[in-house]
Structure formats: C-alpha cells, structure tokens
Design a protein around this motif. Structure first.
Motif, PDB file in Angstrom:
ATOM      1  N   ILE A  57       0.860  -1.177   0.000  1.00 28.75           N
ATOM      2  CA  ILE A  57       0.000   0.000   0.000  1.00 28.75           C
ATOM      3  C   ILE A  57       0.896   1.226   0.000  1.00 28.75           C
ATOM      4  CG2 ILE A  57      -1.797   1.273   1.231  1.00 28.75           C
ATOM      5  CD1 ILE A  57      -2.694  -1.419   0.073  1.00 28.75           C
ATOM      6  N   ARG A  58       0.812   2.010  -1.043  1.00 27.46           N
ATOM      7  CA  ARG A  58       1.645   3.207  -1.139  1.00 27.46           C
ATOM      8  C   ARG A  58       0.948   4.382  -0.474  1.00 27.46           C
ATOM      9  NH1 ARG A  58       5.756   2.461  -4.660  1.00 27.46           N
ATOM     10  NH2 ARG A  58       5.620   0.657  -6.061  1.00 27.46           N
ATOM     11  N   PRO A  59       1.654   5.140   0.370  1.00 27.78           N
ATOM     12  CA  PRO A  59       1.046   6.339   0.972  1.00 27.78           C
ATOM     13  C   PRO A  59       0.576   7.300  -0.117  1.00 27.78           C
ATOM     14  CG  PRO A  59       3.107   5.800   2.066  1.00 27.78           C
ATOM     15  CD  PRO A  59       3.025   4.912   0.860  1.00 27.78           C
ATOM     16  N   THR A  60      -0.620   7.840   0.046  1.00 32.23           N
ATOM     17  CA  THR A  60      -1.180   8.747  -0.962  1.00 32.23           C
ATOM     18  C   THR A  60      -0.735  10.187  -0.750  1.00 32.23           C
ATOM     19  OG1 THR A  60      -3.161   9.188   0.354  1.00 32.23           O
ATOM     20  CG2 THR A  60      -3.243   7.304  -1.161  1.00 32.23           C
ATOM     21  N   GLY A  61      -0.254  10.495   0.462  1.00 37.32           N
ATOM     22  CA  GLY A  61       0.095  11.879   0.768  1.00 37.32           C
ATOM     23  C   GLY A  61      -1.100  12.706   1.192  1.00 37.32           C
ATOM     24  N   LYS A  62      -2.299  12.100   1.201  1.00 39.18           N
ATOM     25  CA  LYS A  62      -3.504  12.832   1.607  1.00 39.18           C
ATOM     26  C   LYS A  62      -3.754  12.631   3.096  1.00 39.18           C
ATOM     27  CE  LYS A  62      -5.739  12.402  -2.913  1.00 39.18           C
ATOM     28  NZ  LYS A  62      -6.894  11.837  -3.656  1.00 39.18           N
ATOM     29  N   VAL A  63      -4.119  13.709   3.768  1.00 40.39           N
ATOM     30  CA  VAL A  63      -4.473  13.652   5.182  1.00 40.39           C
ATOM     31  C   VAL A  63      -5.965  13.948   5.302  1.00 40.39           C
ATOM     32  CG1 VAL A  63      -4.071  14.600   7.490  1.00 40.39           C
ATOM     33  CG2 VAL A  63      -2.164  14.417   5.862  1.00 40.39           C
ATOM     34  N   ARG A  64      -6.683  12.994   5.849  1.00 41.25           N
ATOM     35  CA  ARG A  64      -8.123  13.185   6.025  1.00 41.25           C
ATOM     36  C   ARG A  64      -8.370  13.484   7.507  1.00 41.25           C
ATOM     37  NH1 ARG A  64     -10.930  12.035   1.424  1.00 41.25           N
ATOM     38  NH2 ARG A  64      -9.771  10.846  -0.140  1.00 41.25           N
ATOM     39  N   VAL A  65      -8.881  14.682   7.758  1.00 39.17           N
ATOM     40  CA  VAL A  65      -9.049  15.168   9.123  1.00 39.17           C
ATOM     41  C   VAL A  65     -10.523  15.090   9.517  1.00 39.17           C
ATOM     42  CG1 VAL A  65      -8.713  17.108  10.692  1.00 39.17           C
ATOM     43  CG2 VAL A  65      -7.083  16.720   8.826  1.00 39.17           C
ATOM     44  N   PHE A  66     -10.782  14.456  10.650  1.00 38.55           N
ATOM     45  CA  PHE A  66     -12.137  14.346  11.182  1.00 38.55           C
ATOM     46  C   PHE A  66     -12.140  14.886  12.612  1.00 38.55           C
ATOM     47  CE2 PHE A  66     -11.434  10.910   8.190  1.00 38.55           C
ATOM     48  CZ  PHE A  66     -12.537  10.981   7.352  1.00 38.55           C
ATOM     49  N   ARG A  67     -13.227  15.509  12.980  1.00 40.25           N
ATOM     50  CA  ARG A  67     -13.391  15.994  14.349  1.00 40.25           C
ATOM     51  C   ARG A  67     -14.585  15.295  14.975  1.00 40.25           C
ATOM     52  NH1 ARG A  67     -10.311  20.465  15.500  1.00 40.25           N
ATOM     53  NH2 ARG A  67      -9.260  21.370  13.674  1.00 40.25           N
ATOM     54  N   LEU A  68     -14.344  14.662  16.110  1.00 38.69           N
ATOM     55  CA  LEU A  68     -15.408  13.974  16.836  1.00 38.69           C
ATOM     56  C   LEU A  68     -15.510  14.565  18.234  1.00 38.69           C
ATOM     57  CD1 LEU A  68     -14.701  10.214  15.961  1.00 38.69           C
ATOM     58  CD2 LEU A  68     -16.448  11.706  14.954  1.00 38.69           C
ATOM     59  N   GLU A  69     -16.721  14.866  18.643  1.00 34.29           N
ATOM     60  CA  GLU A  69     -16.959  15.318  20.019  1.00 34.29           C
ATOM     61  C   GLU A  69     -17.842  14.291  20.713  1.00 34.29           C
ATOM     62  OE1 GLU A  69     -18.634  19.118  22.632  1.00 34.29           O
ATOM     63  OE2 GLU A  69     -18.962  19.045  20.451  1.00 34.29           O
ATOM     64  N   ALA A  70     -17.298  13.689  21.758  1.00 40.73           N
ATOM     65  CA  ALA A  70     -18.085  12.771  22.579  1.00 40.73           C
ATOM     66  C   ALA A  70     -18.865  13.605  23.579  1.00 40.73           C
ATOM     67  CB  ALA A  70     -17.172  11.784  23.296  1.00 40.73           C
ATOM     68  N   LYS A  71     -20.195  13.516  23.502  1.00 41.14           N
ATOM     69  CA  LYS A  71     -21.002  14.367  24.375  1.00 41.14           C
ATOM     70  C   LYS A  71     -22.355  13.716  24.672  1.00 41.14           C
ATOM     71  CE  LYS A  71     -22.830  17.065  20.454  1.00 41.14           C
ATOM     72  NZ  LYS A  71     -22.948  18.422  19.877  1.00 41.14           N
ATOM     73  N   PRO A  72     -22.940  14.050  25.822  1.00 44.86           N
ATOM     74  CA  PRO A  72     -24.280  13.541  26.128  1.00 44.86           C
ATOM     75  C   PRO A  72     -25.317  14.237  25.250  1.00 44.86           C
ATOM     76  CG  PRO A  72     -23.143  14.347  28.113  1.00 44.86           C
ATOM     77  CD  PRO A  72     -22.380  14.837  26.927  1.00 44.86           C
ATOM     78  N   ALA A  73     -26.396  13.533  24.980  1.00 40.46           N
ATOM     79  CA  ALA A  73     -27.494  14.124  24.204  1.00 40.46           C
ATOM     80  C   ALA A  73     -28.734  13.273  24.408  1.00 40.46           C
ATOM     81  CB  ALA A  73     -27.143  14.201  22.716  1.00 40.46           C
ATOM     82  N   ARG A  74     -29.873  13.861  24.135  1.00 41.73           N
ATOM     83  CA  ARG A  74     -31.112  13.085  24.065  1.00 41.73           C
ATOM     84  C   ARG A  74     -31.193  12.470  22.685  1.00 41.73           C
ATOM     85  NH1 ARG A  74     -33.870  11.288  28.157  1.00 41.73           N
ATOM     86  NH2 ARG A  74     -35.878  11.570  27.112  1.00 41.73           N
ATOM     87  N   TRP A  75     -31.470  11.171  22.618  1.00 40.79           N
ATOM     88  CA  TRP A  75     -31.481  10.466  21.344  1.00 40.79           C
ATOM     89  C   TRP A  75     -32.799   9.726  21.165  1.00 40.79           C
ATOM     90  CZ3 TRP A  75     -29.365  10.754  16.903  1.00 40.79           C
ATOM     91  CH2 TRP A  75     -29.462   9.700  15.999  1.00 40.79           C
ATOM     92  N   GLU A  76     -33.414   9.909  19.991  1.00 40.34           N
ATOM     93  CA  GLU A  76     -34.663   9.211  19.683  1.00 40.34           C
ATOM     94  C   GLU A  76     -34.310   7.845  19.097  1.00 40.34           C
ATOM     95  OE1 GLU A  76     -38.963  10.459  17.949  1.00 40.34           O
ATOM     96  OE2 GLU A  76     -37.276  10.779  16.574  1.00 40.34           O
ATOM     97  N   VAL A  77     -34.492   6.807  19.896  1.00 45.31           N
ATOM     98  CA  VAL A  77     -34.113   5.457  19.476  1.00 45.31           C
ATOM     99  C   VAL A  77     -35.033   4.964  18.375  1.00 45.31           C
ATOM    100  CG1 VAL A  77     -33.681   3.097  20.250  1.00 45.31           C
ATOM    101  CG2 VAL A  77     -33.213   5.021  21.781  1.00 45.31           C
ATOM    102  N   VAL A  78     -36.325   5.050  18.629  1.00 46.89           N
ATOM    103  CA  VAL A  78     -37.351   4.804  17.613  1.00 46.89           C
ATOM    104  C   VAL A  78     -38.362   5.932  17.746  1.00 46.89           C
ATOM    105  CG1 VAL A  78     -37.064   2.297  17.557  1.00 46.89           C
ATOM    106  CG2 VAL A  78     -38.683   3.311  19.176  1.00 46.89           C
ATOM    107  N   SER A  79     -39.233   6.054  16.794  1.00 44.31           N
ATOM    108  CA  SER A  79     -40.177   7.162  16.794  1.00 44.31           C
ATOM    109  C   SER A  79     -40.942   7.248  18.120  1.00 44.31           C
ATOM    110  CB  SER A  79     -41.174   6.986  15.635  1.00 44.31           C
ATOM    111  OG  SER A  79     -42.086   8.057  15.614  1.00 44.31           O
ATOM    112  N   GLY A  80     -40.835   8.391  18.780  1.00 45.15           N
ATOM    113  CA  GLY A  80     -41.564   8.626  20.020  1.00 45.15           C
ATOM    114  C   GLY A  80     -40.879   8.130  21.270  1.00 45.15           C
ATOM    115  N   VAL A  81     -39.728   7.470  21.154  1.00 49.96           N
ATOM    116  CA  VAL A  81     -39.018   6.953  22.324  1.00 49.96           C
ATOM    117  C   VAL A  81     -37.629   7.586  22.373  1.00 49.96           C
ATOM    118  CG1 VAL A  81     -38.107   4.918  23.496  1.00 49.96           C
ATOM    119  CG2 VAL A  81     -40.246   4.760  22.212  1.00 49.96           C
ATOM    120  N   THR A  82     -37.394   8.423  23.363  1.00 49.56           N
ATOM    121  CA  THR A  82     -36.094   9.075  23.510  1.00 49.56           C
ATOM    122  C   THR A  82     -35.448   8.656  24.825  1.00 49.56           C
ATOM    123  OG1 THR A  82     -37.094  11.024  24.540  1.00 49.56           O
ATOM    124  CG2 THR A  82     -36.784  11.073  22.134  1.00 49.56           C
ATOM    125  N   THR A  83     -34.138   8.787  24.861  1.00 51.15           N
ATOM    126  CA  THR A  83     -33.406   8.418  26.062  1.00 51.15           C
ATOM    127  C   THR A  83     -32.131   9.239  26.137  1.00 51.15           C
ATOM    128  OG1 THR A  83     -32.534   6.545  27.340  1.00 51.15           O
ATOM    129  CG2 THR A  83     -32.080   6.560  24.975  1.00 51.15           C
TER     130      THR A  83
END
Length: 205
Positions: free
Chosen positions: A35-61
């Motif tokens: 595998i030859r290095p492409t020279g491309k740097v792919r930058v991603f930003r992730l923030e781990a944080k609490p949130a209210r999440w709708e698991v299925v319609s009408g049900v949040t946790t």
C-alpha cells in the motif's frame, strides 16, 4: 444400520482431522500487496457528548454520542491515506476511541492504561495513523466500554481499496449498524440504528 452406496457411486471421503501438526504445516497466507502512501491527510473531528437520542419514533433516552448522533459519523478514507481524528471529550467521565479490527500503531490503539491515558472531560486527543488495509470497521469507546458503548459511543469506519476491482460495481451504498436498547418504562427495543454511508467532511491537506 449400515450405509450402502449405489453401484458405480463414489463413497464420500472420510473427514480429515486437522491436527496441530497439520495446522503448523499449512502454507502461510498470501501477503497483501504493498500500500503506497497517498500523501492525503483526512481530518475528522469527533466530540463525545451527552445528548437526548430518539431510538425509535416517540421513544427518547439519554445517550452518549459522537457529534450528537448514534451511531457517530461514518469516517471514510482510502488505503494509504493518513487519518487524523481529533477527539474532544465533552462527557462527564473519561473516554477513548479504539479502531476495531484495524492495524494501527500501538500508541493509537485507544486502550487506556495500556496504550494511552484516557481522555479526561474537557480534554482533546488526536489519533493519527495510515489507513493500511481496506475494509469496513467500527470505532468505539474503550474506557468503561460496556456502559459507554451501550449508551451509543460507536460508529463506522470505511477504508476503500487503493486499487478497486473494476468488476465490482454498485448503484447505491448503504451501511447498517445493529444495536439493542433497554429503556425503563418501555418494552425491550430490538432494532437498528442505520443510515446511508457518507464521508464526514474531511479536510484534505
């Protein structure tokens, strides 16, 4: 009872026992192409944080999320690209990210107390490594992981081959991550968290 074989038919071969000696004598797996290095740097930003999440319609946790979603954003790169993932911890506890199934340098493996210190609340940690083999993988918390993964800290990581097979074509692409949630006051929820695969806006340097 004796098994009989019809005239002219060949008896099935007796099963072969795979002993330890035979295992040792198996030829080695073929090594992957370079595998030859492409020279491309792919930058991603992730923030781990609490949130209210709708698991299925009408049900949040209450959930733990990456960038406010469960599963987190799909990260995508090509073999040979350098991935730089900047993780901010906005949780009330420490965390870390492990790149499940991917070969990465030991200090980027995301296992607190062994390969790094856990990321404390309010801190930021940068993971950086070369995407050196294609496949569909996942990233997930590796600190208090049973609780944090159950709360939603996971996502997809897709690495495309550097030399794709031209015979493999598709019209649309979907990804699917399965999970189960138990929310007090609701019946057990067995379903999926799914979304179409997408690249989470990389910056290519």
């Amino acid at each position: 009872m004796q098994n009989e074989t019809a005239p002219g038919a060949t008896r099935p071969a007796a099963p072969v026992e795979l002993t330890t000696r035979k295992l040792r004598n198996l030829p080695p797996l073929r090594e992957t192409d370079e595998i030859r290095p492409t020279g491309k740097v792919r930058v991603f930003r992730l923030e781990a944080k609490p949130a209210r999440w709708e698991v299925v319609s009408g049900v949040t946790t209450d959930a733990y999320t990456f960038n406010g979603t469960v599963p987190g954003p799909t990260l995508r790169a090509t073999e040979g690209d350098t991935l730089r993932v900047i993780v901010k911890n906005s949780l009330p506890e420490e965390t870390a990210i492990h790149w499940h199934g991917l070969h990465v340098p030991n200090n980027m493996d995301g296992v607190p107390s062994f390969t790094q210190h856990a990321i404390k609340p309010g801190e930021t940690f940068t993971y950086e490594f070369v995407a050196n083999h294609a496949g569909t993988y996942m990233y997930h918390s590796h600190f208090n992981s049973i609780a944090q993964i159950d709360k939603g800290l996971y996502g997809l990581l897709i690495i495309d081959p550097q030399k794709p097979d031209p015979a493999l074509r598709h019209d649309r692409e979907y990804t699917l991550m399965l999970s189960g949630w138990h929310i007090p006051g609701h019946a057990a929820i067995r379903g999926t968290n799914s979304k179409t695969a997408h690249t989470e806006g990389p910056t290519i340097a």
